[in-house]
Write a protein that holds these residues in place. Sequence first.
Motif, mmCIF file in Angstrom:
data_model
loop_
_atom_site.group_PDB
_atom_site.id
_atom_site.type_symbol
_atom_site.label_atom_id
_atom_site.label_comp_id
_atom_site.label_asym_id
_atom_site.label_seq_id
_atom_site.Cartn_x
_atom_site.Cartn_y
_atom_site.Cartn_z
ATOM 1 N N PHE A 234 9.032 -9.365 -7.651
ATOM 2 C CA PHE A 234 8.491 -8.067 -7.801
ATOM 3 C C PHE A 234 7.096 -7.944 -6.964
ATOM 4 C CE2 PHE A 234 10.329 -9.593 -11.990
ATOM 5 C CZ PHE A 234 11.232 -8.072 -12.169
ATOM 6 N N LYS A 235 6.379 -8.943 -6.690
ATOM 7 C CA LYS A 235 5.479 -8.834 -5.468
ATOM 8 C C LYS A 235 5.779 -8.408 -4.263
ATOM 9 C CE LYS A 235 2.177 -12.021 -8.107
ATOM 10 N NZ LYS A 235 1.551 -13.272 -7.695
ATOM 11 N N VAL A 236 6.949 -9.036 -3.755
ATOM 12 C CA VAL A 236 7.517 -8.292 -2.557
ATOM 13 C C VAL A 236 8.039 -7.069 -2.612
ATOM 14 C CG1 VAL A 236 9.284 -9.087 -1.099
ATOM 15 C CG2 VAL A 236 8.059 -10.845 -2.094
ATOM 16 N N GLY A 237 8.549 -6.907 -3.834
ATOM 17 C CA GLY A 237 8.835 -5.417 -4.092
ATOM 18 C C GLY A 237 7.857 -4.474 -3.878
ATOM 19 N N LEU A 238 6.703 -4.616 -4.313
ATOM 20 C CA LEU A 238 5.626 -3.661 -4.350
ATOM 21 C C LEU A 238 4.873 -3.644 -2.823
ATOM 22 C CD1 LEU A 238 3.747 -4.664 -7.692
ATOM 23 C CD2 LEU A 238 4.894 -2.695 -7.223
ATOM 24 N N THR A 239 5.011 -4.718 -2.212
ATOM 25 C CA THR A 239 4.675 -4.832 -0.935
ATOM 26 C C THR A 239 5.457 -4.096 0.077
ATOM 27 O OG1 THR A 239 3.738 -7.069 -1.148
ATOM 28 C CG2 THR A 239 4.019 -6.341 1.189
ATOM 29 N N ASP A 240 6.503 -4.173 -0.196
ATOM 30 C CA ASP A 240 7.636 -3.411 0.609
ATOM 31 C C ASP A 240 7.512 -1.788 0.360
ATOM 32 O OD1 ASP A 240 10.031 -3.456 2.557
ATOM 33 O OD2 ASP A 240 11.043 -2.412 0.943
ATOM 34 N N LEU A 241 7.212 -1.404 -0.903
ATOM 35 C CA LEU A 241 7.116 -0.215 -1.543
ATOM 36 C C LEU A 241 5.791 0.450 -0.736
ATOM 37 C CD1 LEU A 241 7.628 2.429 -3.064
ATOM 38 C CD2 LEU A 241 6.292 1.622 -4.888
ATOM 39 N N ALA A 242 4.468 -0.490 -0.585
ATOM 40 C CA ALA A 242 3.394 -0.035 0.307
ATOM 41 C C ALA A 242 3.677 0.083 1.537
ATOM 42 C CB ALA A 242 2.447 -1.230 -0.155
ATOM 43 N N MET A 243 4.430 -0.647 2.267
ATOM 44 C CA MET A 243 5.006 -0.479 3.711
ATOM 45 C C MET A 243 5.596 0.889 3.716
ATOM 46 S SD MET A 243 6.248 -4.083 5.490
ATOM 47 C CE MET A 243 7.570 -4.068 4.542
ATOM 48 N N TYR A 244 6.458 1.312 2.913
ATOM 49 C CA TYR A 244 7.252 2.466 3.022
ATOM 50 C C TYR A 244 6.471 3.647 2.873
ATOM 51 C CZ TYR A 244 10.019 6.310 2.042
ATOM 52 O OH TYR A 244 10.714 7.653 1.937
ATOM 53 N N LEU A 245 5.636 3.489 2.051
ATOM 54 C CA LEU A 245 4.459 4.803 1.807
ATOM 55 C C LEU A 245 3.423 4.816 3.000
ATOM 56 C CD1 LEU A 245 3.949 4.284 -1.995
ATOM 57 C CD2 LEU A 245 5.308 5.784 -0.951
ATOM 58 N N THR A 246 2.980 3.926 3.476
ATOM 59 C CA THR A 246 2.057 3.851 4.619
ATOM 60 C C THR A 246 2.801 3.969 5.855
ATOM 61 O OG1 THR A 246 2.113 1.437 4.748
ATOM 62 C CG2 THR A 246 0.226 2.508 3.474
ATOM 63 N N SER A 247 4.165 4.090 5.739
ATOM 64 C CA SER A 247 4.791 4.460 7.178
ATOM 65 C C SER A 247 4.668 5.968 7.322
ATOM 66 C CB SER A 247 6.238 3.884 7.011
ATOM 67 O OG SER A 247 7.060 4.553 6.145
#
Length: 646
Positions: A234-247
């Motif tokens: 779940f932490k990895v999923g949230l990190t990936d979501l943050a990457m997407y939004l900041t892209s």
Amino acid sequence: MIKRMDTGDKLDSISDRINRRDLLNINNDYNASSSDTDETESSTLEKDPADLSDVTPPISGVAEPSNSSGDGYFRRGSGTNVSRSTGKKTPSSPLANGSHVRSRKSHASRLPRVGSSSSDISDSDITLGGLVKYVSEQDHQRLLRRKSRSEDGTTKEKKKKEKYRLRFGDLSFTGKSTILDSQEFIKSEFYGFYILFWLSTAFAMCNQLVHMYFESYPPFWKWEIVQILERDIFKVGLTDLAMYLTSYFPLFLQILCKRGWISWKRTGWVLQSTYETAFVAVYLWFAHYMQYPWIARVFLVLHSLVFLMKMHSYGYYNGYLWTIFSEGLFSERYFFQLQNNEVELPEGHDLDHTIGILKSSIEFTKYELEYQSQATTNKPEQDDGKYEGIEINYSFAELQERGLIKFPQNISLWNYFEYSMFPTVVYTIQYPRTPKVRWHFVFEKVCGIFGLIFLMVLVAQHNLLPIVKRAGVARKLPVQERGGQYFFILLDMIPPFLMEYLFTFFLIWDAILNALAELTLFADRNFYGPWWSCTDFSEFARLWNKPVHNFLLRHVYHSSISALKVNKIHATLITFIISSVVHELVMYVIFGTLRGYLLLFQMSQIPLVMMTRSKFLRDKKVLGNIICWFGFISGPSIICTLYLVF
């Protein structure tokens, strides 16, 4: 404060950048090299087009282009209308002989920045002298080419198609399906080998499952590989979501350019480049700081590189169009001012020649912007009638209203969201689309995704994990005793690692990318080529991963030639080195050590490519394919075992 360049110095700078627009002839194959053309290509491509900002031409008076008539700022029957079907242009403007415009002596008054109903452009303060110098050289080069061709009807049409070699005409987006899903392959005589591969794989996997069941192997959810996958998911999923939004940062930059708050040429590209570097560095550090398992770290670093390529392509593609758009607006406005006697020519410029140059500049900028807005392939005649030709008898504002020019209207949240979902890392305004989602195809690919993940976990747990543990024990031995252990570990590593290698290919390029393409109605499924039949490693690099190949072709190989002023061979080396360094970065994320084994093996492909292209091996396709397959089978296992043992 930086001193502003005067007009003379700026014109000298612009004169060093000419001859590119008409002579742009880049070999699309960044791995191929031709020594006999290196110097000519270097001299041609080292110049960056349309750097015409920050210079102040003398004028008096201000006027806006007239859109009152249906023919825009070109009066009825004037201007140049370019047709794809005929390839002809018909200048008939009353300004052709300069009878309606009188030249005045130069004054020091400044031409204000070009205004547009579509947007405010901060890059458009262009010097007439620079534009005259720039486009006159284009006219000269076109004249030389015309004299060398026959004047029959077929050649005339061909001349128009080859008149401009566009900077972003390097890629082709088509409606192709992937090879293994194409009807041509399914109906071919070789389709049975594809079925044989999967049946053999199924029998091998069933054999392992039967043994694991009767040998009281732990249940699936207790496998070590599964537990690694589940840890911090779940932490990895949230990190990936943050990457997407900041892209989405490049979209924010382009909106600022669209509103005229910043200039891409002066500020935008610096902010984007800085952000791209920080983006990768921050998320690499964060994955290490959170102590994610190695599988999660690899996923995050690879996905961050995907976002990086998407951001870079979006920013620099639109940045180039800003340069073209601002030049076109300036040329259009200055032409109208000449037409209405509201501007004085700079001293030393001929009126008739200036008018012709302005028309040529307007023609090119509209050609480029209309082409990039409408075309989905690198040749207009291949667009299945969607791209009907170039229309330049209307002003930029009218062309935007008619939908013929979609820049900068393409800069929007929805457009970027669509692009972020598409299985491509190269941005263009328009992609080929499919009419509807084939849900049975999506179901097939989703089943393939989960099935392949299960097979990869099974092989990793049953075959690879015991070998990795043996390598961990061997790593603790003295260096002189590791050699013998390394040899046996390598022999045991090759079969399962080859299976993982092939499963990875099918998982990413055949299953995941096809599923994303179908869900997003993305028609171009040309994600890979027949890499299994390649005869040298440069060919493999082009065919194994086409989305990344397209990015390297456009934004590394071509950009190296343009920005660094290097020839084809040097650009190829730069591209290869950057690719090798990125692969080594992934190895560092996995193993936590910087050994350079992968970098060394990647660079060793250069002499191998030279060897396979030698006179002795050039026509020996079977031998070349054997060499490639030997590398595919042994290379990844050798590299992985080196990192594990040494």
